[in-house]
Motif scaffolding. Sequence first.
Motif, mmCIF file in Angstrom:
data_model
loop_
_atom_site.group_PDB
_atom_site.id
_atom_site.type_symbol
_atom_site.label_atom_id
_atom_site.label_comp_id
_atom_site.label_asym_id
_atom_site.label_seq_id
_atom_site.Cartn_x
_atom_site.Cartn_y
_atom_site.Cartn_z
ATOM 1 N N ALA A 1 0.827 -1.213 0.000
ATOM 2 C CA ALA A 1 0.000 0.000 0.000
ATOM 3 C C ALA A 1 0.860 1.262 0.000
ATOM 4 C CB ALA A 1 -0.934 -0.005 1.207
ATOM 5 N N LEU A 2 1.944 1.256 0.769
ATOM 6 C CA LEU A 2 2.818 2.423 0.813
ATOM 7 C C LEU A 2 3.563 2.603 -0.518
ATOM 8 C CD1 LEU A 2 4.236 2.045 4.432
ATOM 9 C CD2 LEU A 2 2.689 3.837 3.619
ATOM 10 N N ARG A 3 3.933 1.515 -1.155
ATOM 11 C CA ARG A 3 4.643 1.622 -2.437
ATOM 12 C C ARG A 3 3.709 2.008 -3.580
ATOM 13 N NH1 ARG A 3 6.142 -2.644 -4.498
ATOM 14 N NH2 ARG A 3 5.458 -4.286 -3.063
ATOM 15 N N ALA B 1 3.988 11.693 17.734
ATOM 16 C CA ALA B 1 3.711 10.930 16.516
ATOM 17 C C ALA B 1 2.850 11.742 15.553
ATOM 18 C CB ALA B 1 3.032 9.614 16.863
ATOM 19 N N ASP B 2 1.867 12.440 16.104
ATOM 20 C CA ASP B 2 1.010 13.290 15.274
ATOM 21 C C ASP B 2 1.849 14.339 14.549
ATOM 22 O OD1 ASP B 2 -1.615 14.483 14.446
ATOM 23 O OD2 ASP B 2 -0.906 16.128 15.706
ATOM 24 N N ALA B 3 2.751 14.957 15.282
ATOM 25 C CA ALA B 3 3.593 15.996 14.687
ATOM 26 C C ALA B 3 4.535 15.407 13.639
ATOM 27 C CB ALA B 3 4.395 16.702 15.777
ATOM 28 N N ALA B 4 5.101 14.241 13.932
ATOM 29 C CA ALA B 4 6.034 13.613 12.993
ATOM 30 C C ALA B 4 5.331 13.218 11.699
ATOM 31 C CB ALA B 4 6.668 12.388 13.641
ATOM 32 N N LEU B 5 4.131 12.659 11.821
ATOM 33 C CA LEU B 5 3.373 12.267 10.640
ATOM 34 C C LEU B 5 2.925 13.481 9.821
ATOM 35 C CD1 LEU B 5 1.277 9.437 12.306
ATOM 36 C CD2 LEU B 5 2.806 9.102 10.348
ATOM 37 N N THR B 6 2.499 14.516 10.523
ATOM 38 C CA THR B 6 2.043 15.730 9.831
ATOM 39 C C THR B 6 3.197 16.388 9.084
ATOM 40 O OG1 THR B 6 0.331 16.100 11.503
ATOM 41 C CG2 THR B 6 0.937 17.975 10.128
ATOM 42 N N LYS B 7 4.362 16.438 9.734
ATOM 43 C CA LYS B 7 5.528 17.041 9.090
ATOM 44 C C LYS B 7 5.981 16.213 7.890
ATOM 45 C CE LYS B 7 10.312 18.445 9.926
ATOM 46 N NZ LYS B 7 11.418 18.553 10.927
ATOM 47 N N ALA B 8 6.047 14.883 8.068
ATOM 48 C CA ALA B 8 6.581 14.018 7.009
ATOM 49 C C ALA B 8 5.615 13.900 5.830
ATOM 50 C CB ALA B 8 6.888 12.636 7.574
ATOM 51 N N CYS B 9 4.337 13.779 6.128
ATOM 52 C CA CYS B 9 3.351 13.535 5.071
ATOM 53 C C CYS B 9 2.757 14.817 4.513
ATOM 54 C CB CYS B 9 2.244 12.625 5.591
ATOM 55 S SG CYS B 9 2.852 11.008 6.131
ATOM 56 N N GLY B 10 2.911 15.911 5.257
ATOM 57 C CA GLY B 10 2.471 17.210 4.775
ATOM 58 C C GLY B 10 0.967 17.410 4.812
ATOM 59 N N THR C 1 9.503 9.583 0.793
ATOM 60 C CA THR C 1 10.187 8.603 1.638
ATOM 61 C C THR C 1 9.952 8.866 3.115
ATOM 62 O OG1 THR C 1 11.899 8.263 -0.023
ATOM 63 C CG2 THR C 1 12.441 7.626 2.231
ATOM 64 N N ALA C 2 9.966 10.124 3.516
ATOM 65 C CA ALA C 2 9.806 10.464 4.928
ATOM 66 C C ALA C 2 8.439 10.032 5.442
ATOM 67 C CB ALA C 2 9.999 11.963 5.138
ATOM 68 N N CYS C 3 7.403 10.225 4.654
ATOM 69 C CA CYS C 3 6.050 9.833 5.061
ATOM 70 C C CYS C 3 5.946 8.319 5.181
ATOM 71 C CB CYS C 3 5.044 10.365 4.044
ATOM 72 S SG CYS C 3 3.313 10.009 4.450
ATOM 73 N N ALA C 4 6.454 7.601 4.183
ATOM 74 C CA ALA C 4 6.427 6.134 4.240
ATOM 75 C C ALA C 4 7.201 5.628 5.449
ATOM 76 C CB ALA C 4 6.995 5.545 2.950
ATOM 77 N N ASP C 5 8.335 6.252 5.726
ATOM 78 C CA ASP C 5 9.156 5.842 6.869
ATOM 79 C C ASP C 5 8.412 6.008 8.190
ATOM 80 O OD1 ASP C 5 11.472 4.806 5.825
ATOM 81 O OD2 ASP C 5 12.563 6.707 5.828
ATOM 82 N N HIS D 1 13.323 1.784 4.953
ATOM 83 C CA HIS D 1 13.298 0.498 5.639
ATOM 84 C C HIS D 1 13.543 -0.642 4.639
ATOM 85 C CE1 HIS D 1 11.087 2.978 8.550
ATOM 86 N NE2 HIS D 1 11.353 2.046 9.455
ATOM 87 N N GLU D 2 14.376 -1.566 5.003
ATOM 88 C CA GLU D 2 14.518 -2.799 4.226
ATOM 89 C C GLU D 2 13.803 -3.906 4.988
ATOM 90 O OE1 GLU D 2 17.957 -5.749 2.406
ATOM 91 O OE2 GLU D 2 18.390 -3.631 2.705
ATOM 92 N N VAL D 3 12.745 -4.426 4.408
ATOM 93 C CA VAL D 3 11.894 -5.389 5.109
ATOM 94 C C VAL D 3 11.717 -6.628 4.249
ATOM 95 C CG1 VAL D 3 10.670 -3.540 6.317
ATOM 96 C CG2 VAL D 3 9.752 -4.412 4.155
ATOM 97 N N SER D 4 11.211 -7.677 4.863
ATOM 98 C CA SER D 4 11.003 -8.917 4.133
ATOM 99 C C SER D 4 10.065 -8.686 2.950
ATOM 100 C CB SER D 4 10.414 -9.977 5.063
ATOM 101 O OG SER D 4 10.218 -11.195 4.369
ATOM 102 N N GLY D 5 10.381 -9.304 1.836
ATOM 103 C CA GLY D 5 9.586 -9.111 0.635
ATOM 104 C C GLY D 5 8.908 -10.369 0.138
#
Length: 426
Positions: free
Chosen positions: A96-98, A119-128, A143-147, A218-222
Amino acid sequence: MRTGRTLVSGLLAAAALAASIPATATAAPAGPRSRSACPQLSENLAWYGDNRAKLQKMIDERGSCSGKGGPRPVAAFDWDNTVVKNDITDVTIAWALRHDKILRPAGWKSTSAWLTDEADAALTKACGTDVPVGRPLRTSTNTACADEIFEIRAEGRTMSGAAAFAGEWNHRRTVPQYAWVPQLFTGHTVRQLESYTRKARKEALAAPVGATQKVGTHEVSGYARYYDQQRDLIRTLKKAGFDVYIVSAGSEPVAEVWSRGVGIDREHTIAIRSVLDKQGRITPWTRGCGGVPVSKGEAIPYMDGKRCIINQEIFGVRGAKAWQQQPWDRRIALGGGDADTDVTFVGDATGAHLVLNRNKPEVMCRAYDNADGRWVVNPMFIEPKRRQTAPYPCATAGYTHPDGTHGPVRRPDGSVIPDQRDTIHG
């Protein structure tokens, strides 16, 4: 999607809910049969030690070959890392993120009752805030929002390390970052989420074992794989007259797409159930259990919540009693899991407690203690965990209390389980 039990308004009438209870009212086939005619686990699939024989003995004693008749026995399995290798929730979120499938909420704190200001502030800043509310966030390129989204889901913290969830919750009934998963899909229809899941599933099954993928940085299982041994066990149980259920702490539409691969239908797949709005779209609200009303995730199929949902949905136990262990004849015969989130319902099983070893303390303390002689421990069938060198801290800190503190793991008689060494591993 079923209308009586999956992702519907939490205000269903009790009669409609009772009508969805299957299984135990159906009589099992009676009359003894020769062993050669009894459903058999495949001898071509490797199990640890004599685990296949232990499971076969339970099937013969409790299934159609027992000659006992009566209600059909019930088997219940966790899903992620129990029936499949890897976490299908993470597979779906990563896809979904990709592919820009997370919709911007009006405010991030509306997605969870426990999301912190940090968390609210971090998400708002990253996702805009440029993307209109209700429209897809551009997580494939941002990338920042997905992260931030993936870090909060996976670790319960922001990319800067701040706690993403805070407040009070019953740690044996829910965990906010698990409840947050279906909440992330707020605004989508169930059919849309199922479509995303099917596409993610196809990719994960096609990827080679060991493959990874990038989500933000993030490098995650694929990849993901159905375990052949568990598929065979479920097939054999069903042939032997068992009613077999999946009970997952993931989102129910996601679990339903995957469970079909082992022959489990919607009516036998139980997971977190979101409430839908009048347009049929997912909301941040989830159905409760055992007298807990609709909430933003106060009671999900997690730890004691899995016992509750099994008692309520399969055995018809209502109200607060659903949180309690039931009499022997109103409990599952086999429970299968891999983690502490499964420990309560797996421990309730009367015939066999199957545990895949992922080095999780409480469930491994109980499994290795083997108080009733019915615990069956197996390494993971793909990429098993290595031996945990330190003993499991059963006598001091293996048990999680409702307030989140830790203490000794106790047997039903109150005695403390001594520390246990890890002896069954990859």
